[in-house]
Scaffold this active site. Structure first.
Site, PDB file in Angstrom:
ATOM      1  N   GLY A 113       4.089  -3.393   3.163  1.00 23.57           N
ATOM      2  CA  GLY A 113       3.088  -3.581   4.208  1.00 23.57           C
ATOM      3  C   GLY A 113       1.756  -4.110   3.687  1.00 23.57           C
ATOM      4  O   GLY A 113       1.233  -3.624   2.679  1.00 23.57           O
ATOM      5  N   ALA A 133       4.643   9.752   1.634  1.00 27.80           N
ATOM      6  CA  ALA A 133       3.358   9.595   2.322  1.00 27.80           C
ATOM      7  C   ALA A 133       2.484   8.732   1.409  1.00 27.80           C
ATOM      8  O   ALA A 133       1.464   9.161   0.887  1.00 27.80           O
ATOM      9  CB  ALA A 133       2.713  10.945   2.593  1.00 27.80           C
ATOM     10  N   GLY A 185       0.942   5.999   2.213  1.00 24.90           N
ATOM     11  CA  GLY A 185      -0.314   5.633   2.893  1.00 24.90           C
ATOM     12  C   GLY A 185      -0.664   4.157   2.761  1.00 24.90           C
ATOM     13  O   GLY A 185      -1.838   3.792   2.729  1.00 24.90           O
ATOM     14  N   ASN A 187       5.320  -7.820   6.348  1.00 22.76           N
ATOM     15  CA  ASN A 187       5.084  -6.628   7.166  1.00 22.76           C
ATOM     16  C   ASN A 187       3.584  -6.372   7.183  1.00 22.76           C
ATOM     17  O   ASN A 187       2.929  -6.403   6.141  1.00 22.76           O
ATOM     18  CB  ASN A 187       5.848  -5.454   6.539  1.00 22.76           C
ATOM     19  CG  ASN A 187       5.665  -4.155   7.301  1.00 22.76           C
ATOM     20  OD1 ASN A 187       4.605  -3.543   7.248  1.00 22.76           O
ATOM     21  ND2 ASN A 187       6.688  -3.729   7.993  1.00 22.76           N
ATOM     22  N   ASN A 210       3.963  -3.352  11.864  1.00 23.39           N
ATOM     23  CA  ASN A 210       4.184  -1.928  11.637  1.00 23.39           C
ATOM     24  C   ASN A 210       3.301  -1.121  12.588  1.00 23.39           C
ATOM     25  O   ASN A 210       2.130  -0.891  12.310  1.00 23.39           O
ATOM     26  CB  ASN A 210       3.861  -1.597  10.171  1.00 23.39           C
ATOM     27  CG  ASN A 210       4.093  -0.141   9.838  1.00 23.39           C
ATOM     28  OD1 ASN A 210       4.485   0.646  10.706  1.00 23.39           O
ATOM     29  ND2 ASN A 210       3.849   0.220   8.597  1.00 23.39           N
ATOM     30  N   CYS A 265       3.838   3.552  11.212  1.00 18.31           N
ATOM     31  CA  CYS A 265       3.671   4.278   9.957  1.00 18.31           C
ATOM     32  C   CYS A 265       3.150   5.681  10.246  1.00 18.31           C
ATOM     33  O   CYS A 265       2.100   5.841  10.861  1.00 18.31           O
ATOM     34  CB  CYS A 265       2.705   3.568   9.018  1.00 18.31           C
ATOM     35  SG  CYS A 265       2.508   4.501   7.478  1.00 18.31           S
TER      36      CYS A 265
END
Lengths: 272, 311
Positions: B53, B77, B79, B106, B134, B137
């Site tokens: 991402g 996670a 982030g 992404n 996305n 998330c």
């Protein structure tokens, strides 16, 4: 940069070193992976074929030795994965990918202090084997179990090893003072220090290295899923000394930018 | 056997089709920027590569521990740690064989305007074949899954991306962490999405009983791996019946058999995610095994299998 490869290997042997009732230390011997080259300090990801889908990740291990007979990984049983790896027997199949990451500096003429904490001794077997002038190497090895738990003979024959056994938490400050004293002595000889062990041990050495001004490399241990730089689970924060200015002060993957880092290049402050 | 897949929604005439050599792509966040996996196989043989991402500016991500292994899966996670879109275009995209394999960017942002800006920057790149949005998330405070749980916000983000994406197809990636995934799917379709991808990770947590602490610093994270395959199949089944645009399925795919199961419930193509952590050659192996498995099962064309579940 040594290009890694993924290989299916057969287990040759899986030898326990510890006494009954002691935490498990083993040497896993695999057939030779046929690497063109590797550096002490680099690691492999290992996943036995029998794991199916229940255990999701492979496990990272420092390369202890590569001999014509095979690849040796010295490991300690610490959780679900290593408990199962301890049950591997001759003939079992595993998948490995490696050699991964960075290796330790080799400076043949320079006095080099090896600082090992517990299972952190693993990469130093290969380091001592491959060093062109092992007479310049000395090791301070801190451990909780009796030294019989560790395959010491081969190492003691090549280099000078000083032991410290931590029996109770009260022994820790004594060990800390020893590390500091050995690092200061190394600094006075314009030496090099290399460290591998658990994070609290490495964080202490990182602080001493910056304080004393001793050139020091640390091999970090982090939880890793992939070993190839994709999962971003194992990051370490760099310092402002980091060579790539765009990444200075930011998290980088321990698996690909490390596991061996120069102390001044990273920031191990708690919570950093 | 021909494994080629062409993703081109009817009526979306101003958009280029997404042509894949085979239906097997990599899932965002599990394949780095592609180059990480070049030692383990020829990435140009994959159906497509969805990169980690990207945000407008670099993001540091969450504190460690960020990942935890769970039975038949893992929690993360991370982030959305990334170097930012400009660094990707400058350093990473040129290293990819984008002329031979579709590279899908992404994108993540904390507001619809920034999503649009990212889409504008990336769709102008020859090397970017499509944009995957996305809105799902679970590991970031702003935006993320909040957009994916509200049909109005999902439509707003989709619209903002579509207005800037030009002729590049827009894939909207959905979250399973909703009461009715078809509501969000339809909202994205109505707002102009060219394709949908599902699922992103399933929110979960794991704890250390002895130390009485969560295994992730973020406390909760996203579950992925074989453990979520039944959730992914259910979502793809529901979504593919609710919309007319192509659906890309994912969640726990680790074999050619899993790929065909997703196609059976309605997927046009799939993404392999966490399996790349268990074995960096997993996606290459799945691509290799797919034609043989189709032959054994008597599947002559993937189109014949798609959505052919007998119920």
């Amino acid at each position: 940069m040594i290009s890694p490869a993924r290989t299916d290997l057969t287990v040759a042997d899986n030898v326990p070193f510890s006494q009954p009732g002691e935490p498990g230390f083993f040497a896993l011997m695999l057939e030779n992976p046929g690497w063109v080259s590797w550096l002490p300090g680099q690691f492999v990801m290992l996943r036995p074929h029998g794991w199916g889908s229940e255990l999701t990740w492979a496990r990272p291990f420092s390369i202890s030795r590569v001999t014509p007979q095979g690849l040796v990984l010295f490991y300690q049983v610490v959780g679900r994965g290593t408990s199962r790896i301890a049950k591997l027997v001759s003939g079992d199949k595993v998948t490995i990918w490696g050699p991964l990451g960075t290796g330790f500096a080799v400076e043949p003429a320079r006095p080099t202090l090896l600082l090992a904490g517990g299972i952190g001794i693993a990469p130093f077997y290969g380091y001592a084997d491959r060093h062109p002038s092992p007479e310049h190497l000395s090791m301070l090895f801190g451990h909780r179990q009796i030294s019989d738990c560790y395959p010491m003979d081969s190492l003691s024959q090549i280099i000078d090893v000083e032991h410290f056994r931590e029996r109770t938490p009260a022994d820790i400050p004594v060990f800390q003072d020893m590390i500091r004293a050995r690092m200061k002595a190394c600094r006075s000889k314009d030496g090099l220090a290399l460290a591998c062990g658990p994070m609290p041990f490495l964080r202490m050495i990182w602080e001493y290295a910056l304080e004393i001004g001793l050139r020091t490399q640390l091999s970090l241990e982090q939880r890793m899923a992939c070993g190839v730089g994709a999962c971003l689970g194992c990051v370490t924060r760099t310092s402002m000394h980091w060579a790539d200015a765009e990444k200075a002060g930011l998290p980088v993957q321990t698996c690909t930018s490390g596991p061996v880092f120069w102390a001044e290049d990273i920031d191990l402050k708690a919570g950093a | 056997m021909d494994m080629e897949v062409k993703l081109h929604p009817a009526g979306h005439d101003g958009v280029r089709p997404l042509s894949l050599k085979n239906p097997v792509m990599t899932a965002s966040g599990t394949f780095g920027c592609g180059a990480e996996f070049m030692p383990y196989g020829n990435i140009a043989r994959l159906g497509g590569i969805v990169v980690k991402g990207l945000s407008l500016r670099a993001r540091e991500g969450n504190p460690l521990p960020r990942i935890a292994e769970t039975p038949s899966g893992m929690l993360n996670a991370v982030g959305l740690q990334n170097d930012g879109v400009e660094a990707f275009i400058r350093h990473r995209l040129p290293a990819l064989p984008w002329q031979d394999v579709p590279v899908i960017a992404n994108i993540y942002a904390s507001c619809a305007e920034d999503f649009g800006e990212l889409a504008g920057i990336l769709s102008a790149e020859d090397g970017v074949a499509a944009v995957e949005v996305n809105i799902s998330c679970p590991n970031v405070r702003e935006g993320g899954v909040l957009f994916g749980q509200d049909p109005v916000m999902a439509a707003k983000v989709t619209g903002a991306v579509k207005r800037r994406a030009g002729t590049k197809p827009v894939i909207v990636k959905l979250s399973p962490n909703v009461t009715d995934i078809t509501v969000i799917a339809r909202a994205a379709e109505d707002a102009g999405a060219d394709m949908l991808a599902c699922i992103n990770t399933v929110t979960g947590m794991a704890v250390d009983l002895e130390r009485r602490v969560p295994l992730l610093a973020n406390i909760v994270g996203g579950l992925s791996g074989p453990a979520i395959k039944p959730v992914g199949l259910r979502c793809v089944w529901q979504v593919s019946r609710a919309v007319k645009i192509p659906v890309i399925g994912m969640g726990g795919i680790s074999s050619a058999r899993d790929v065909l199961e997703y196609i059976l419930v309605g997927a046009h193509a799939v993404q392999v995610g966490t399996a790349s952590f268990s074995d960096p050659a997993a996606t290459f192996r799945i691509v290799d095994e797919l034609p043989g498995l189709c032959r054994r099962l008597g599947i002559e064309r993937l189109d014949d299998l798609r959505g052919a579940l007998k119920v």
